[in-house]
Scaffold this motif. Structure first.
Motif, PDB file in Angstrom:
ATOM      1  N   GLN A  14      -1.826 -18.867  40.630  1.00 58.35           N
ATOM      2  CA  GLN A  14      -0.440 -18.657  40.210  1.00 58.35           C
ATOM      3  C   GLN A  14       0.198 -17.529  41.015  1.00 58.35           C
ATOM      4  O   GLN A  14      -0.453 -16.546  41.375  1.00 58.35           O
ATOM      5  N   TRP A  15       1.502 -17.703  41.297  1.00 56.24           N
ATOM      6  CA  TRP A  15       2.230 -16.734  42.121  1.00 56.24           C
ATOM      7  C   TRP A  15       3.714 -16.968  41.912  1.00 56.24           C
ATOM      8  O   TRP A  15       4.161 -18.092  41.716  1.00 56.24           O
ATOM      9  N   TYR A  16       4.507 -15.881  41.959  1.00 55.47           N
ATOM     10  CA  TYR A  16       5.957 -15.997  41.747  1.00 55.47           C
ATOM     11  C   TYR A  16       6.716 -15.181  42.777  1.00 55.47           C
ATOM     12  O   TYR A  16       6.293 -14.079  43.151  1.00 55.47           O
ATOM     13  N   ALA A  17       7.864 -15.717  43.217  1.00 52.39           N
ATOM     14  CA  ALA A  17       8.808 -14.998  44.072  1.00 52.39           C
ATOM     15  C   ALA A  17      10.215 -15.205  43.521  1.00 52.39           C
ATOM     16  O   ALA A  17      10.588 -16.325  43.150  1.00 52.39           O
ATOM     17  N   ALA A  18      10.988 -14.122  43.455  1.00 52.79           N
ATOM     18  CA  ALA A  18      12.358 -14.183  42.927  1.00 52.79           C
ATOM     19  C   ALA A  18      13.331 -14.548  44.044  1.00 52.79           C
ATOM     20  O   ALA A  18      13.261 -14.010  45.156  1.00 52.79           O
ATOM     21  N   LEU A  19      14.257 -15.453  43.742  1.00 47.48           N
ATOM     22  CA  LEU A  19      15.300 -15.861  44.674  1.00 47.48           C
ATOM     23  C   LEU A  19      16.673 -15.566  44.068  1.00 47.48           C
ATOM     24  O   LEU A  19      16.773 -14.950  43.014  1.00 47.48           O
ATOM     25  N   GLY A  20      17.710 -16.028  44.741  1.00 46.08           N
ATOM     26  CA  GLY A  20      19.050 -15.843  44.211  1.00 46.08           C
ATOM     27  C   GLY A  20      19.590 -14.452  44.495  1.00 46.08           C
ATOM     28  O   GLY A  20      19.114 -13.740  45.388  1.00 46.08           O
ATOM     29  N   SER A  21      20.589 -14.044  43.725  1.00 46.25           N
ATOM     30  CA  SER A  21      21.250 -12.762  43.964  1.00 46.25           C
ATOM     31  C   SER A  21      21.200 -11.848  42.746  1.00 46.25           C
ATOM     32  O   SER A  21      21.817 -10.785  42.756  1.00 46.25           O
ATOM     33  N   THR A  22      20.485 -12.256  41.698  1.00 47.54           N
ATOM     34  CA  THR A  22      20.398 -11.447  40.489  1.00 47.54           C
ATOM     35  C   THR A  22      18.939 -11.269  40.091  1.00 47.54           C
ATOM     36  O   THR A  22      18.055 -11.972  40.572  1.00 47.54           O
ATOM     37  N   ARG A  23      18.705 -10.348  39.178  1.00 43.98           N
ATOM     38  CA  ARG A  23      17.355 -10.069  38.695  1.00 43.98           C
ATOM     39  C   ARG A  23      16.712 -11.293  38.061  1.00 43.98           C
ATOM     40  O   ARG A  23      17.362 -12.074  37.383  1.00 43.98           O
ATOM     41  N   SER A  24      15.417 -11.445  38.295  1.00 41.27           N
ATOM     42  CA  SER A  24      14.607 -12.386  37.521  1.00 41.27           C
ATOM     43  C   SER A  24      13.891 -11.604  36.427  1.00 41.27           C
ATOM     44  O   SER A  24      13.331 -10.536  36.704  1.00 41.27           O
ATOM     45  N   ARG A  25      13.891 -12.138  35.229  1.00 41.74           N
ATOM     46  CA  ARG A  25      13.122 -11.544  34.132  1.00 41.74           C
ATOM     47  C   ARG A  25      12.408 -12.660  33.401  1.00 41.74           C
ATOM     48  O   ARG A  25      13.026 -13.674  33.068  1.00 41.74           O
ATOM     49  N   TYR A  26      11.105 -12.480  33.165  1.00 41.76           N
ATOM     50  CA  TYR A  26      10.439 -13.464  32.318  1.00 41.76           C
ATOM     51  C   TYR A  26       9.578 -12.803  31.261  1.00 41.76           C
ATOM     52  O   TYR A  26       9.133 -11.663  31.396  1.00 41.76           O
ATOM     53  N   LEU A  27       9.412 -13.556  30.188  1.00 43.77           N
ATOM     54  CA  LEU A  27       8.585 -13.177  29.051  1.00 43.77           C
ATOM     55  C   LEU A  27       7.278 -13.943  29.186  1.00 43.77           C
ATOM     56  O   LEU A  27       7.288 -15.156  29.389  1.00 43.77           O
ATOM     57  N   LEU A  28       6.148 -13.223  29.057  1.00 44.45           N
ATOM     58  CA  LEU A  28       4.853 -13.822  29.374  1.00 44.45           C
ATOM     59  C   LEU A  28       3.842 -13.542  28.268  1.00 44.45           C
ATOM     60  O   LEU A  28       3.556 -12.375  27.969  1.00 44.45           O
ATOM     61  N   TYR A  29       3.302 -14.603  27.684  1.00 44.60           N
ATOM     62  CA  TYR A  29       2.186 -14.498  26.739  1.00 44.60           C
ATOM     63  C   TYR A  29       0.888 -14.398  27.526  1.00 44.60           C
ATOM     64  O   TYR A  29       0.678 -15.121  28.502  1.00 44.60           O
ATOM     65  N   LYS A  30      -0.007 -13.511  27.062  1.00 45.62           N
ATOM     66  CA  LYS A  30      -1.317 -13.377  27.704  1.00 45.62           C
ATOM     67  C   LYS A  30      -2.345 -13.005  26.643  1.00 45.62           C
ATOM     68  O   LYS A  30      -2.147 -12.034  25.897  1.00 45.62           O
ATOM     69  N   ASP A  31      -3.432 -13.765  26.549  1.00 45.97           N
ATOM     70  CA  ASP A  31      -4.500 -13.399  25.620  1.00 45.97           C
ATOM     71  C   ASP A  31      -5.270 -12.207  26.193  1.00 45.97           C
ATOM     72  O   ASP A  31      -5.544 -12.141  27.385  1.00 45.97           O
ATOM     73  N   VAL A  32      -5.625 -11.269  25.319  1.00 53.58           N
ATOM     74  CA  VAL A  32      -6.296 -10.036  25.748  1.00 53.58           C
ATOM     75  C   VAL A  32      -7.392  -9.663  24.743  1.00 53.58           C
ATOM     76  O   VAL A  32      -7.477 -10.245  23.661  1.00 53.58           O
ATOM     77  N   ALA A  76      31.884 -13.115  36.167  1.00 53.44           N
ATOM     78  CA  ALA A  76      31.975 -13.844  34.897  1.00 53.44           C
ATOM     79  C   ALA A  76      30.649 -13.799  34.166  1.00 53.44           C
ATOM     80  O   ALA A  76      30.589 -13.603  32.946  1.00 53.44           O
ATOM     81  N   ASP A  77      29.541 -13.967  34.907  1.00 55.36           N
ATOM     82  CA  ASP A  77      28.224 -13.930  34.292  1.00 55.36           C
ATOM     83  C   ASP A  77      27.926 -12.574  33.679  1.00 55.36           C
ATOM     84  O   ASP A  77      27.251 -12.480  32.654  1.00 55.36           O
ATOM     85  N   SER A  78      28.439 -11.495  34.298  1.00 57.07           N
ATOM     86  CA  SER A  78      28.150 -10.155  33.799  1.00 57.07           C
ATOM     87  C   SER A  78      28.772  -9.907  32.436  1.00 57.07           C
ATOM     88  O   SER A  78      28.362  -8.992  31.725  1.00 57.07           O
ATOM     89  N   ASN A  79      29.760 -10.718  32.067  1.00 56.13           N
ATOM     90  CA  ASN A  79      30.401 -10.569  30.759  1.00 56.13           C
ATOM     91  C   ASN A  79      29.764 -11.446  29.684  1.00 56.13           C
ATOM     92  O   ASN A  79      30.188 -11.412  28.535  1.00 56.13           O
ATOM     93  N   LYS A  80      28.766 -12.224  30.074  1.00 61.33           N
ATOM     94  CA  LYS A  80      28.090 -13.094  29.120  1.00 61.33           C
ATOM     95  C   LYS A  80      27.031 -12.316  28.346  1.00 61.33           C
ATOM     96  O   LYS A  80      26.536 -11.288  28.809  1.00 61.33           O
ATOM     97  N   PRO A  81      26.638 -12.803  27.161  1.00 60.35           N
ATOM     98  CA  PRO A  81      25.552 -12.135  26.418  1.00 60.35           C
ATOM     99  C   PRO A  81      24.243 -12.191  27.190  1.00 60.35           C
ATOM    100  O   PRO A  81      24.029 -13.065  28.034  1.00 60.35           O
ATOM    101  N   LEU A  82      23.369 -11.243  26.906  1.00 60.78           N
ATOM    102  CA  LEU A  82      22.055 -11.212  27.527  1.00 60.78           C
ATOM    103  C   LEU A  82      21.308 -12.508  27.230  1.00 60.78           C
ATOM    104  O   LEU A  82      21.331 -13.006  26.104  1.00 60.78           O
ATOM    105  N   TYR A  83      20.667 -13.072  28.228  1.00 62.31           N
ATOM    106  CA  TYR A  83      19.840 -14.281  28.127  1.00 62.31           C
ATOM    107  C   TYR A  83      20.666 -15.531  27.794  1.00 62.31           C
ATOM    108  O   TYR A  83      20.126 -16.523  27.309  1.00 62.31           O
ATOM    109  N   TRP A  84      21.966 -15.507  28.074  1.00 66.14           N
ATOM    110  CA  TRP A  84      22.808 -16.651  27.705  1.00 66.14           C
ATOM    111  C   TRP A  84      22.417 -17.919  28.443  1.00 66.14           C
ATOM    112  O   TRP A  84      22.614 -19.028  27.942  1.00 66.14           O
ATOM    113  N   LYS A  85      21.791 -17.787  29.619  1.00 66.20           N
ATOM    114  CA  LYS A  85      21.407 -18.989  30.359  1.00 66.20           C
ATOM    115  C   LYS A  85      20.207 -19.704  29.752  1.00 66.20           C
ATOM    116  O   LYS A  85      19.938 -20.851  30.087  1.00 66.20           O
ATOM    117  N   VAL A  86      19.459 -19.016  28.868  1.00 60.74           N
ATOM    118  CA  VAL A  86      18.352 -19.692  28.188  1.00 60.74           C
ATOM    119  C   VAL A  86      18.888 -20.768  27.254  1.00 60.74           C
ATOM    120  O   VAL A  86      18.319 -21.856  27.132  1.00 60.74           O
TER     121      VAL A  86
END
Length: 310
Positions: A287-305, A46-56
């Protein structure tokens, strides 16, 4: 009643209690809204038929056993980091935008040098101008908007599209139906003889970059050149993948988890996070991150450069 009968009744009562507890745990583990529950095959399809980023824009606000608990929130604010979760978002009309509600998520009031907010554009809505000398970056997480500028250039931005708008650059975002944007703004750290320009693009058009020693996939949405004093990264983790480096650096971050769920370490604290969560990271917070669950994790990240710490 003899001792044998008493023992049998006690054993039967214990077994019944154990079965009730076990069934309760199974019920919780299979709950659709459980934070770290494993989704069923049906749910995944069911989730695969949802629009991209619908959980946001349709987040799980809390595990089932906490949804009715008054005052519950996963949001946390500390000296060097903050976790802002969807149940804490406060929307109000955005100044100079029409038919648009905004929720400020990260601002200088907490110690950042940039602003991050959601803009929910409704029917016949239009953006307002950025402040003087302020640059703006927008990323579409739901719906579509039309971007125009003073030269008459027109772009339609769909989900996963973005635009960088230089300081004092005349532009307008318009929406006929509805759209949700995540917006970053900051005062441009101008370098002499280095001029930034409008950029319009989409995540899927950006190449994967090398990440030596790491397993995640990385895309950068802005040029890696001196006119640009920040960048926006898109980082993808498959379930079970994690950052190798436990980062401590002078850069600031603003993060929106677009998909999936995982664990984020900030300082000495460990936070379960999921799509729709926003994180602010001050300079030098571990700071450190680990992905859980059964689907891809994707995040958007601002960084000053491209900025000296001095």
């Amino acid at each position: 009643m003899n001792n044998m009968e008493t023992s049998s009744l006690f054993s039967l009562h214990s077994l019944t209690s154990l079965l009730i507890i076990s069934l309760s745990l199974v019920e919780f583990a299979l709950a659709d809204e459980g934070f770290c529950s494993m989704p069923s095959v049906v749910d995944t399809e069911a989730d695969s038929n949802k629009p991209l980023y619908w959980k946001v824009t349709n987040p799980t606000l809390a595990p089932p056993h906490l949804q009715d608990l008054p005052g519950f929130t996963r949001s946390v604010y500390k000296r060097d980091h903050a976790l802002i979760t969807p149940e804490s978002h406060v929307f109000s009309p955005l100044p100079e935008w029409t038919n648009t509600l905004g929720a400020y998520l990260i601002t200088p009031a907490m110690g950042s040098h940039f602003v991050m907010y959601f803009a929910k554009m409704q029917e016949n809505s239009k953006s307002g101008p950025a402040l003087k000398d302020v640059e703006r970056f927008i990323f579409v997480v739901q719906g579509s908007v039309t971007l125009t500028n003073a030269s008459g250039s027109v772009h339609t931005l769909m989900v996963d599209s973005y635009a960088y708008l230089p300081p004092n650059f005349q532009h307008a975002l318009e929406c006929d139906a509805s759209a949700t944007l995540v917006v970053f703004e900051r005062r441009h750290a101008l370098l002499e003889n280095h001029i930034s320009e409008q950029i319009v693009g989409s995540t899927d058009k950006q190449p994967l970059l090398e990440t030596p020693g790491e397993v995640f996939e990385l895309r950068k949405l802005l040029p890696q050149s001196l006119p640009y004093d920040f960048n926006i990264h898109i980082m993808d983790f498959q379930p079970g993948q994690f950052l190798n480096v436990k980062e401590v650096h002078y850069n600031q971050h603003g993060l929106l988890l677009l998909e999936g769920q995982g664990i984020y370490r900030l300082g000495d604290s460990w936070y379960p996070v999921q799509a729709g969560d926003v994180i602010w990271m001050a300079p030098f917070v571990p700071q450190w991150y680990a992905a859980l669950g059964s689907t891809r994790s994707r995040y958007l990240l601002y960084k000053d450069v491209n900025m000296s710490p001095l």
